[in-house]
Write a protein that holds these residues in place. Structure first.
Motif, mmCIF file in Angstrom:
data_model
loop_
_atom_site.group_PDB
_atom_site.id
_atom_site.type_symbol
_atom_site.label_atom_id
_atom_site.label_comp_id
_atom_site.label_asym_id
_atom_site.label_seq_id
_atom_site.Cartn_x
_atom_site.Cartn_y
_atom_site.Cartn_z
ATOM 1 N N HIS A 241 21.174 -20.871 -5.608
ATOM 2 C CA HIS A 241 22.561 -20.546 -5.728
ATOM 3 C C HIS A 241 23.208 -21.757 -5.691
ATOM 4 C CE1 HIS A 241 21.126 -21.948 -1.509
ATOM 5 N NE2 HIS A 241 22.492 -22.311 -1.149
ATOM 6 N N GLU A 242 22.630 -23.183 -5.578
ATOM 7 C CA GLU A 242 23.411 -24.352 -5.477
ATOM 8 C C GLU A 242 23.927 -24.721 -7.341
ATOM 9 O OE1 GLU A 242 22.493 -27.504 -3.069
ATOM 10 O OE2 GLU A 242 20.686 -26.288 -2.193
ATOM 11 N N ILE A 243 22.831 -24.197 -7.907
ATOM 12 C CA ILE A 243 22.834 -24.418 -9.648
ATOM 13 C C ILE A 243 23.737 -23.562 -10.329
ATOM 14 C CG2 ILE A 243 21.491 -24.973 -11.562
ATOM 15 C CD1 ILE A 243 19.134 -25.603 -9.637
ATOM 16 N N THR A 244 24.741 -24.105 -11.222
ATOM 17 C CA THR A 244 25.234 -23.335 -12.041
ATOM 18 C C THR A 244 24.668 -23.360 -13.668
ATOM 19 O OG1 THR A 244 27.014 -24.927 -12.394
ATOM 20 C CG2 THR A 244 27.337 -23.306 -10.586
ATOM 21 N N GLY A 245 24.883 -22.457 -14.492
ATOM 22 C CA GLY A 245 24.501 -22.604 -15.547
ATOM 23 C C GLY A 245 23.156 -22.073 -15.798
ATOM 24 N N GLY A 246 22.352 -22.642 -16.833
ATOM 25 C CA GLY A 246 20.645 -22.058 -16.995
ATOM 26 C C GLY A 246 20.459 -21.168 -18.050
ATOM 27 N N GLU A 247 21.860 -20.552 -18.720
ATOM 28 C CA GLU A 247 21.734 -19.608 -19.826
ATOM 29 C C GLU A 247 21.221 -20.433 -20.890
ATOM 30 O OE1 GLU A 247 24.757 -20.442 -18.338
ATOM 31 O OE2 GLU A 247 25.086 -18.691 -17.045
ATOM 32 N N LEU A 248 20.491 -19.707 -21.859
ATOM 33 C CA LEU A 248 19.882 -19.914 -23.026
ATOM 34 C C LEU A 248 20.844 -19.944 -24.092
ATOM 35 C CD1 LEU A 248 17.190 -21.426 -24.432
ATOM 36 C CD2 LEU A 248 16.746 -18.859 -24.996
ATOM 37 N N LEU A 249 21.481 -20.701 -24.883
ATOM 38 C CA LEU A 249 22.471 -20.573 -25.834
ATOM 39 C C LEU A 249 21.951 -21.111 -27.221
ATOM 40 C CD1 LEU A 249 25.535 -21.961 -23.713
ATOM 41 C CD2 LEU A 249 24.611 -19.380 -24.097
ATOM 42 N N PRO A 250 22.227 -20.257 -28.142
ATOM 43 C CA PRO A 250 21.897 -20.768 -29.518
ATOM 44 C C PRO A 250 22.650 -21.865 -30.320
ATOM 45 C CG PRO A 250 23.288 -18.817 -29.753
ATOM 46 C CD PRO A 250 23.300 -19.034 -28.115
ATOM 47 N N ASN A 251 22.279 -22.760 -30.925
ATOM 48 C CA ASN A 251 22.989 -23.593 -31.922
ATOM 49 C C ASN A 251 22.922 -23.245 -33.035
ATOM 50 O OD1 ASN A 251 23.115 -25.810 -29.692
ATOM 51 N ND2 ASN A 251 21.372 -26.230 -30.113
ATOM 52 N N ASP A 252 24.062 -23.762 -34.007
ATOM 53 C CA ASP A 252 24.270 -23.248 -35.248
ATOM 54 C C ASP A 252 23.048 -23.610 -36.417
ATOM 55 O OD1 ASP A 252 26.779 -22.597 -34.606
ATOM 56 O OD2 ASP A 252 27.716 -24.437 -35.347
ATOM 57 N N ASP A 253 22.030 -24.570 -35.899
ATOM 58 C CA ASP A 253 21.119 -24.727 -37.141
ATOM 59 C C ASP A 253 19.503 -24.118 -36.399
ATOM 60 O OD1 ASP A 253 20.542 -25.913 -34.403
ATOM 61 O OD2 ASP A 253 19.947 -27.821 -35.174
ATOM 62 N N GLY A 254 19.916 -23.062 -35.521
ATOM 63 C CA GLY A 254 18.869 -22.082 -35.106
ATOM 64 C C GLY A 254 17.888 -22.447 -34.312
ATOM 65 N N THR A 255 18.531 -23.868 -33.399
ATOM 66 C CA THR A 255 17.956 -24.345 -32.220
ATOM 67 C C THR A 255 18.424 -23.710 -31.032
ATOM 68 O OG1 THR A 255 18.931 -26.062 -32.082
ATOM 69 C CG2 THR A 255 17.012 -26.327 -33.626
ATOM 70 N N TYR A 256 18.055 -24.208 -29.743
ATOM 71 C CA TYR A 256 18.585 -23.807 -28.721
ATOM 72 C C TYR A 256 19.194 -24.974 -27.737
ATOM 73 C CZ TYR A 256 16.862 -19.252 -29.977
ATOM 74 O OH TYR A 256 16.775 -18.113 -30.750
ATOM 75 N N GLN A 257 19.798 -24.483 -26.864
ATOM 76 C CA GLN A 257 20.493 -25.265 -25.775
ATOM 77 C C GLN A 257 20.412 -24.852 -24.337
ATOM 78 O OE1 GLN A 257 24.697 -26.315 -25.172
ATOM 79 N NE2 GLN A 257 24.729 -25.510 -27.302
ATOM 80 N N MET A 258 20.214 -25.558 -23.374
ATOM 81 C CA MET A 258 20.370 -25.236 -21.971
ATOM 82 C C MET A 258 20.853 -26.233 -21.208
ATOM 83 S SD MET A 258 17.188 -23.697 -19.392
ATOM 84 C CE MET A 258 17.043 -22.579 -20.456
ATOM 85 N N ARG A 259 21.917 -25.935 -20.226
ATOM 86 C CA ARG A 259 22.453 -26.890 -19.187
ATOM 87 C C ARG A 259 22.535 -26.309 -18.051
ATOM 88 N NH1 ARG A 259 27.683 -29.861 -19.948
ATOM 89 N NH2 ARG A 259 27.701 -28.967 -22.074
#
Length: 349
Positions: A241-259
């Motif tokens: 509950h202290e953390i925000t974000g964590g969603e898996l998001l796609p990048n344009d080159d087919g890779t992913y990012q997470m914050r």
């Protein structure tokens, strides 16, 4: 609203186990006036689209840069499966909506997903249905056993023959065709979906108006999509509950990012660590989140100095330009005065 409903099942994350592969079919049936085809589906290998189909052409179109992937799918089997799915959609529309349109779009969806485990053993098959944006039922098949969960919109007596027919199709048609097609696609696309790309990490610090800070740990550019990103405080996991974000998001080159981000007060003296595990990393990677309360101000100084330097240069240039214009005007005025004097000094003829 219609687009949101259409993408409902397409946005369902893969339910495969770590190290396994999946083949999934995401289908949509629409009744009502819309630019979308009445019936369509997308075929995906893991998270890669390998083909699509729509009822306007009634043709399956492979997607990719290989030349013979259309041979991986038996057209007769695909036609049979497509026809069964389409008929099921029509039947559900008639039963659930009475075949009556009330001015709004009627959207029904179905997702088929079969799994191949990392030991090349066939895994589970899941069929999930949705109507009007809500999941209605789910049928799971594994090792010859079925598990059904659903919201009953018909009586148990009416549901029983439908389930029996659906289970027969799953066991004798859908499952073997899906597993066989999955294995064939892995032969063609194995290099693509088995590649391992290491994540790049970036620590971001941003000052809040209350004097505290938002510290973010960003992992980007990684593949495959499975990533565990955890924030620790003095060696202990920070509460969710202290953390925000964590969603898996796609990048344009087919890779992913997470914050993942965390709010830290100015008086906080704890030690924070960002820990990541990924298939591309040999071991768990720990990154200390070292933040400096004066850092935002320090980072602002170079920018301010650059702006002041530019203003000074511009001001100096303007002054030089004005001085030169004045000198030129003064010289021109002196030349005109000298010429007039010489003309007045000439003797009269």
């Amino acid at each position: 609203m219609a687009i949101t409903l259409i993408l409902l099942l397409l946005s369902v994350p893969a339910v495969t186990s770590k190290g396994s592969h999946s083949l999934s079919l995401h289908s949509t049936y629409i009744k009502g006036k819309t630019f979308f085809p009445e019936y369509s589906y997308t075929l995906m290998l893991d998270d890669v689209v390998v083909g699509h189909f729509n009822s306007k052409t009634w043709t399956y179109v492979p997607r990719g840069n290989t030349t013979d992937e259309d041979n991986l799918i038996d057209p007769q089997h695909i036609h049979t499966i497509s026809k069964n799915i389409y008929d099921d959609f029509v039947e559900r529309w008639i039963v659930m909506d009475g075949g009556n349109l009330t001015g709004s779009l009627q959207v029904h969806q179905k997702m088929f997903l079969c799994e191949l485990l990392n030991n090349d053993k066939p895994g589970q098959m899941i069929t999930r249905s949705a109507s009007k944006g809500l999941t209605t039922d789910e049928l799971c098949y594994l090792d010859g056993q079925f598990n059904y969960q659903g919201t009953s919109y018909v009586t148990q007596q009416e549901l029983e023959p439908y389930l029996q027919l659906s289970m027969w199709f799953h066991e004798n048609v859908y499952y073997p065709v899906c597993i066989n097609t999955l294995k064939n696609y892995l032969k063609k696309r194995g290099t693509q979906v088995n590649r391992k790309v290491k994540p790049r990490f970036k620590l971001i610090q941003k000052a809040n108006l209350d004097g505290g800070f938002r510290v973010s740990c960003l992992a980007t550019g990684f593949y495959p999509r499975h990533m565990n990103l955890t924030l620790f405080r003095d060696g202990q996991p920070v509460a969710d509950h202290e953390i925000t974000g964590g969603e898996l998001l796609p990048n344009d080159d087919g890779t992913y990012q997470m914050r993942k981000s965390l709010e830290i007060s100015a008086a906080d003296k704890h030690k924070y660590t960002c820990s990541a595990t990924h298939l591309s990393l040999d071991n768990k990677l720990d990154i200390d989140l070292e933040f400096d309360p004066g850092e935002p101000f320090k980072s602002l100084i170079p920018s301010v100095l650059i702006v002041l330097a530019l203003v000074l240069m511009f001001g100096t240039g303007v002054i030089i330009y004005i001085c030169r214009r004045r000198r030129a005007a003064s010289k021109k005025s002196d030349y005109s005065s000298a010429s007039t004097s010489e003309e007045n000094m000439e003797p009269a003829s």
